[in-house]
Design a protein around this motif. Structure first.
Motif, PDB file in Angstrom:
ATOM      1  N   ASN A   1       8.887  72.142  -3.989  1.00  0.00           N
ATOM      2  CA  ASN A   1       8.912  72.706  -2.637  1.00  0.00           C
ATOM      3  C   ASN A   1       9.698  74.011  -2.706  1.00  0.00           C
ATOM      4  O   ASN A   1      10.720  74.101  -3.397  1.00  0.00           O
TER       5      ASN A   1
ATOM      6  N   TRP B   1       6.557  76.220   1.135  1.00  0.00           N
ATOM      7  CA  TRP B   1       5.533  75.838   0.166  1.00  0.00           C
ATOM      8  C   TRP B   1       5.697  74.385  -0.175  1.00  0.00           C
ATOM      9  O   TRP B   1       6.825  73.959  -0.367  1.00  0.00           O
ATOM     10  N   PRO B   2       4.658  73.616  -0.224  1.00  0.00           N
ATOM     11  CA  PRO B   2       3.245  73.965  -0.076  1.00  0.00           C
ATOM     12  C   PRO B   2       2.901  74.285   1.378  1.00  0.00           C
ATOM     13  O   PRO B   2       3.557  73.808   2.302  1.00  0.00           O
ATOM     14  N   LEU B   3       1.866  75.082   1.536  1.00  0.00           N
ATOM     15  CA  LEU B   3       1.506  75.591   2.859  1.00  0.00           C
ATOM     16  C   LEU B   3       1.164  74.483   3.856  1.00  0.00           C
ATOM     17  O   LEU B   3       1.431  74.626   5.048  1.00  0.00           O
ATOM     18  N   ASP B   4       0.605  73.374   3.385  1.00  0.00           N
ATOM     19  CA  ASP B   4       0.244  72.300   4.318  1.00  0.00           C
ATOM     20  C   ASP B   4       1.459  71.511   4.794  1.00  0.00           C
ATOM     21  O   ASP B   4       1.348  70.673   5.683  1.00  0.00           O
ATOM     22  N   LYS B   5       2.645  71.805   4.231  1.00  0.00           N
ATOM     23  CA  LYS B   5       3.869  71.107   4.640  1.00  0.00           C
ATOM     24  C   LYS B   5       4.937  72.075   5.137  1.00  0.00           C
ATOM     25  O   LYS B   5       6.125  71.751   5.109  1.00  0.00           O
TER      26      LYS B   5
END
Length: 153
Positions: free
Chosen positions: A50, A143-147
């Motif tokens: 992350n 990062w990650p973008l979905d989190k």
């Protein structure tokens, strides 16, 4: 004349590059920076790889609060940074499981624990951490973008 002009342009470019490097260094050293998290101690809140945005002002002013996630130098290995949650502040009483006793967090220290208590070396192992070892407070995960999420309370 063209050689002098070329030297002048090169020196001008190097001057601007040096200025930008100084501003970047000061920003990352005194304002905030990006940190990559690794290890299982903060799971499930944070996972390995992350990328976090952190700020350096709150720890320098000793204005941390319970629940803040911080990046600190490891008290047992100063070459390593650790990512933990502040669970107690100076003057707070904490209970330790081993040995079974209570202790107060001394002035100028904080009590840090990982969210994954079964897999975290933290203040339960090495005791209160001096404020001087706390480098920054985590603001958000980018990062990650979905989190992507704010990590301040």
């Amino acid at each position: 004349m063209t050689i002098l002009r070329t030297i002048g342009k090169t020196c001008g470019f190097l001057g601007y590059a040096f200025q930008y490097a100084c501003v970047t260094h000061c920003t990352f050293e005194y304002v905030g920076d990006f940190v990559m998290c690794s290890g299982p101690s903060m799971e499930p809140t944070l996972e390995t790889n992350n990328i976090l945005v952190t700020e350096h002002i709150t720890p320098r002013l000793q204005m941390l609060r319970r629940g803040d996630i911080v990046i600190a130098r490891c008290p047992t290995n100063p070459k390593q940074n650790i990512c933990k949650r502040v669970t107690a502040l100076p003057g707070d009483k904490v209970k330790r499981n081993f040995p079974r006793k209570s202790q107060y967090v001394p002035v100028g220290h904080v009590w840090l624990e990982g969210d994954n208590s079964s897999n975290s070396a933290d203040s339960r192992v090495y005791g209160p951490v001096p404020y001087g070892l706390v480098r920054s407070r985590v603001l958000c995960r980018v990062w990650p973008l979905d989190k992507v999420a704010s990590l301040t309370e």
